[in-house]
Design an enzyme around this catalytic site. Sequence first.
Site, PDB file in Angstrom:
ATOM      1  N   GLU A 197      -4.574   2.246  -4.445  1.00  0.00           N
ATOM      2  CA  GLU A 197      -3.112   2.273  -4.308  1.00  0.00           C
ATOM      3  C   GLU A 197      -2.580   0.984  -3.711  1.00  0.00           C
ATOM      4  OE1 GLU A 197      -4.826   4.342  -0.589  1.00  0.00           O
ATOM      5  OE2 GLU A 197      -5.320   4.054  -2.699  1.00  0.00           O
TER       6      GLU A 197
ATOM      7  N   ASP B 236       0.863  -1.189   0.000  1.00  0.00           N
ATOM      8  CA  ASP B 236       0.000   0.000   0.000  1.00  0.00           C
ATOM      9  C   ASP B 236       0.895   1.234   0.000  1.00  0.00           C
ATOM     10  OD1 ASP B 236      -3.028   0.882   0.615  1.00  0.00           O
ATOM     11  OD2 ASP B 236      -1.619   2.238   1.610  1.00  0.00           O
ATOM     12  N   ILE B 237       0.585   2.202  -0.902  1.00  0.00           N
ATOM     13  CA  ILE B 237       1.378   3.431  -0.982  1.00  0.00           C
ATOM     14  C   ILE B 237       0.998   4.337   0.192  1.00  0.00           C
ATOM     15  CG2 ILE B 237       1.961   5.420  -2.413  1.00  0.00           C
ATOM     16  CD1 ILE B 237       1.094   3.785  -4.836  1.00  0.00           C
TER      17      ILE B 237
END
Length: 411
Positions: free
Chosen positions: A318, A275-276
């Site tokens: 994301e 996950d960004i």
Amino acid sequence: MIIRLALCLLLIAHLTINVSMAASNVKDESQVTAQAQQFKLRKDIVDLAEQAKISSDKVNYLLNDTLTLNPSLNYAEQYLVLLIKAKVKQQTQQHKDVILLIEQAKLLSKYIATEQLILPLFANAYLVLADSYAGIKDYDNAYKNKKVFVDKYNEYREKKRENNIEKLTKNSEVAQKITENKLLANQNKLKELRIADVHAQQEDQQRRFFFIFCTILLFILLLLRKLKVRKKLLVLAKTDSLTGLLNRTELFNQGHKLVQDASEQELDLSVLLLDIDHFKLINDKFGHSIGDLVLEKIAKLVSETMRARDVFSRLGGEEFVSILPNTNLDHAKAIAMRVIEKIAQYNFSELGVDDSITLSIGVANLKDTNPEFDDILHAADLAMYRAKAQGRNQMVSYEAIVSDQERRYSN
């Protein structure tokens, strides 16, 4: 047993008489050489095959010299070399070695034309083999191989007779054709009158054929275009339009299969959920178009870290998921750390993003969950949220969460 042995001896004697009669009609050395050359045999190999029965020392010397100068031999030449070696061994009563050499030569028979194998030069291998079987008192095999030799020689003689008849027939046909040609010359004058009409019919047929050909070609092109479009649609149905990675649907399809295979074969399997960090701030600060470029770049950078057998896909937004078949937890954690370091060190200024971008990664292994893809993905998701809670830009394994819970219960 004694009666059977006596019968075998009588049959061998009978075949020996036939072989002697056959040998008297065998072509001379120049004819054998001509036939050998017809089948692309080197003359020196043929000469060696004939010299082997005269002087073993000379044959050994010439054989070694030939192989030294010309190490590349075709199948027919290899057959003759093995036959030469067998003949040399037979002169010193090494019958078991002779049998092994001829059996090796027989394995090459399938690569050699039948017309060549029936030549006495090649068929003689069975006669040599029969003599060696007789030398070790295996009269059954001696009889069988001598019979094979006689059959091959009879086939060769019949083939030769047919060739002679064919030559005579051709000579007779030549004389007949001369007469026929005179008749044809007169007939050609009549045929010239019909040529114009024939040409007109041919041109009409060619036009029809061209039309049919163009119709078929057009149909094939349309079919190929349809197949190409269908293939492209199938690819698009499995990939994420932005990053080009596998989409969520295909991720779950492959994930279920890989987990099932790993469970049945008792292999390791790990899952990374990436996950960004603070991606919403990137979209708010730089715009969604820049955010899309960041997603594409991260997808490319992480793909470079993955192995050929790994399945890397976009879960949504994301979030990305990587399935690592046959990978234990320690190896998966090492891969996750490499990904985190690679993204953290990358300069995104080329996209107009001055801030550093980091990832939070959750790692889960099949051994720590139920053997279901949904369960292992959920475990990786829990580990990823633990990584965010602990400050982001790091990796947390589901195993660590389980260990923490066990310690709390024990306390």
